[in-house]
Design an enzyme around this catalytic site. Structure first.
Site, mmCIF file in Angstrom:
data_model
loop_
_atom_site.group_PDB
_atom_site.id
_atom_site.type_symbol
_atom_site.label_atom_id
_atom_site.label_comp_id
_atom_site.label_asym_id
_atom_site.label_seq_id
_atom_site.Cartn_x
_atom_site.Cartn_y
_atom_site.Cartn_z
ATOM 1 N N GLN A 1 9.979 -21.556 17.702
ATOM 2 C CA GLN A 1 9.982 -22.929 16.872
ATOM 3 C C GLN A 1 9.100 -22.839 15.645
ATOM 4 O O GLN A 1 9.259 -23.849 14.794
ATOM 5 C CB GLN A 1 9.672 -23.633 17.912
ATOM 6 N N CYS B 1 19.049 -26.067 26.558
ATOM 7 C CA CYS B 1 19.311 -25.120 27.644
ATOM 8 C C CYS B 1 19.069 -25.840 28.973
ATOM 9 O O CYS B 1 20.150 -25.889 30.009
ATOM 10 C CB CYS B 1 18.487 -24.023 27.571
ATOM 11 N N SER C 1 13.838 -16.435 15.457
ATOM 12 C CA SER C 1 15.239 -16.533 15.564
ATOM 13 C C SER C 1 15.594 -17.170 14.366
ATOM 14 O O SER C 1 15.329 -18.274 14.058
ATOM 15 C CB SER C 1 15.739 -17.389 16.661
ATOM 16 N N ALA C 2 16.697 -16.527 13.751
ATOM 17 C CA ALA C 2 17.076 -17.331 12.231
ATOM 18 C C ALA C 2 17.916 -18.543 12.176
ATOM 19 O O ALA C 2 17.424 -19.567 11.390
ATOM 20 C CB ALA C 2 17.882 -16.251 11.634
HETATM 21 C C1 LIG Z 1 15.471 -21.509 20.625
HETATM 22 C C2 LIG Z 1 14.563 -20.750 21.248
HETATM 23 C C3 LIG Z 1 14.709 -19.316 21.720
HETATM 24 C C4 LIG Z 1 15.913 -18.801 21.998
HETATM 25 O O1 LIG Z 1 16.405 -18.138 20.520
HETATM 26 P P1 LIG Z 1 17.875 -17.800 20.400
HETATM 27 O O2 LIG Z 1 17.902 -17.072 19.223
HETATM 28 O O3 LIG Z 1 18.913 -19.188 20.482
HETATM 29 O O4 LIG Z 1 18.472 -17.142 21.773
HETATM 30 C C5 LIG Z 1 13.505 -18.880 22.375
HETATM 31 N N1 LIG Z 1 12.149 -19.638 22.331
HETATM 32 C C6 LIG Z 1 12.213 -20.621 21.556
HETATM 33 C C7 LIG Z 1 10.934 -21.318 21.771
HETATM 34 C C8 LIG Z 1 13.429 -21.317 21.220
HETATM 35 O O5 LIG Z 1 13.250 -22.726 20.538
#
Ligand SMILES: *Cc1c(COP(=O)(O)O)cnc(C)c1O
Length: 399
Positions: free
Chosen positions: A181, A327, A201-202
């Protein structure tokens, strides 16, 4: 149904930028060579990957050889924890984390517990913060890993990562942070903050879905994660997702270059929304730290209502928001994060997360504030708890 379409859920995912799509396109059907092949079209793909690695490394002050591409943020978290646990278990089997981590970390910790590791889940305060002192006090001789998220995906609270990194370094313990985040919202310098491993994460910063990165500092003992070919120096085998890797680097480059402007804009939208909700709607509570929070994050609990009904009615007005995390919604359990900051079950159920992003404007907040107070009022009028509360107030006044 409404003809409006306002997306206020950027913590769940973001749209891919046109420039990113454009950068990715050639790698689907023109420069489609396998990066492991030695002829020129293969070498082109290899070169694109290494350039992307350099860009990602530069964005956090790392070396390119410390950057490993993964299939998601979730995968990066899994690798960070399982890999470090496995590679360092001779030294000890104790891990420190927090009670408000993303499930990618929490469920991995539970898996490790079932396999002989011991995990300390640090409690957070009412704002969702942990203190460096708490971390220090939890360290034991057999502690091998500390994993603490940079910024929380539900309530937006930003942890004192540099101070925790300093403690981990002094004690010689590996420090991982889930920065999924935080990337693109907060300046991150892995050297200065003493971060040993970092996940990103992109799709959280206007890049494509299904691509992430685990940064692993040189010298940190980490086991290989996916066995097979020599990709990612043999540690994460499998033919690389070249278009996604190229797209991720492009998205990150743009995010870092525009971070200050972007943050200013989001902070203004956030603070205005917080102010107006507190002014116009009674019986509300802001969740998360008022200042140390992600620039686009707003999270409120509304007494006497269900978050799910609130989301449905907002959706009918063309507003996409979230209750807790993507989730967690879909299940009826209240969010573990809201429970961890001390909300009672009923209040945790009546929560709304709004996360602003690049396309949002003041007009979106105007519209949100036009519809939200009425929706909350309508739901409260249908709530037996609210009715009981009002009756009680009346009797208190008349007696
Ligand atoms: C979205 C998120 C993830 C998971 O990332 P993905 O690429 O969707 O698997 C992990 N940690 C945090 C804090 C997130 O917000």
């Amino acid at each position: 149904m409404s003809d409006r379409n306002i997306y206020l859920d950027h913590s769940a995912t973001t749209p891919v930028r046109p420039e990113v799509i454009e950068a990715m396109m050639p790698y689907f059907n023109q420069r489609y060579g396998n990066p492991s092949s030695i002829y020129s079209i293969g070498r082109d793909s290899k070169k694109a990957i290494e350039e992307a690695r350099q860009t990602v490394a530069g964005a956090i002050g790392a070396q390119p050889r410390e950057i490993f591409f993964t299939g998601s943020g979730t995968e990066a978290d899994n690798w960070a924890l399982k890999g470090a646990a496995l590679a360092n278990q001779q030294k000890g089997k104790h891990i420190i984390t927090t009670s408000i981590e993303h499930h990618a970390v929490l469920h991995t910790c539970q898996y490790l517990e079932r396999n002989g590791f011991e995990v300390t889940y640090l409690p957070v305060d009412i704002d969702g913060l942990i203190t460096p002192e708490q971390v220090k006090a939890a360290i034991r001789p057999d502690t091998i890993l500390i994993s603490i998220m940079f910024a929380n995906n539900e309530i937006g609270t930003i942890q004192p990562i540099a101070e925790i990194g300093k403690i981990a370094k002094e004690k010689g313990i590996i420090f991982h942070t889930d920065a999924v985040q935080a990337m693109g919202n907060v300046s991150i310098d892995v050297e200065g903050m003493n971060i040993d491993m970092l996940s990103m994460s992109a799709h959280k910063f206007y890049g494509p879905k299904g691509i992430g990165v685990l940064y692993v500092k040189k010298g940190v003992k980490q086991s290989y994660f996916i066995h097979g070919g020599a990709q990612e120096r043999g540690r994460r085998a499998g033919t690389e997702n070249v278009p996604a890797i190229v797209g991720m680097a492009k998205a990150l480059e743009i995010a870092i270059a525009n971070m200050d402007n972007y943050n200013q804009k989001l902070t203004a939208l956030r603070d205005r929304t917080i102010r107006e909700i507190e002014e116009k709607i009674p019986f509300v509570k802001l969740n998360g730290h008022r200042k140390d929070r992600l620039p686009g994050n707003v999270n409120f609990s509304f007494d006497f209502i269900e978050g799910e009904s609130l989301l449905l009615l907002l959706d009918m007005k063309g507003i996409a928001a979230s209750s807790g995390s993507a989730c967690t919604s879909g299940s009826l359990d209240p969010s573990h994060v809201l429970l961890a900051i001390g909300l009672p079950h009923e209040t945790a159920h009546g929560s709304l997360r709004i996360s602003f992003g690049e396309e949002n404007t003041d007009a979106d907040v105007d519209y949100l504030m036009e519809v939200l107070p009425g929706i909350v009022q309508r739901l409260r009028e249908m709530s037996p708890l609210y009715e009981a509360h009002c009756k009680q107030q009346e009797t208190q006044v008349t007696v």
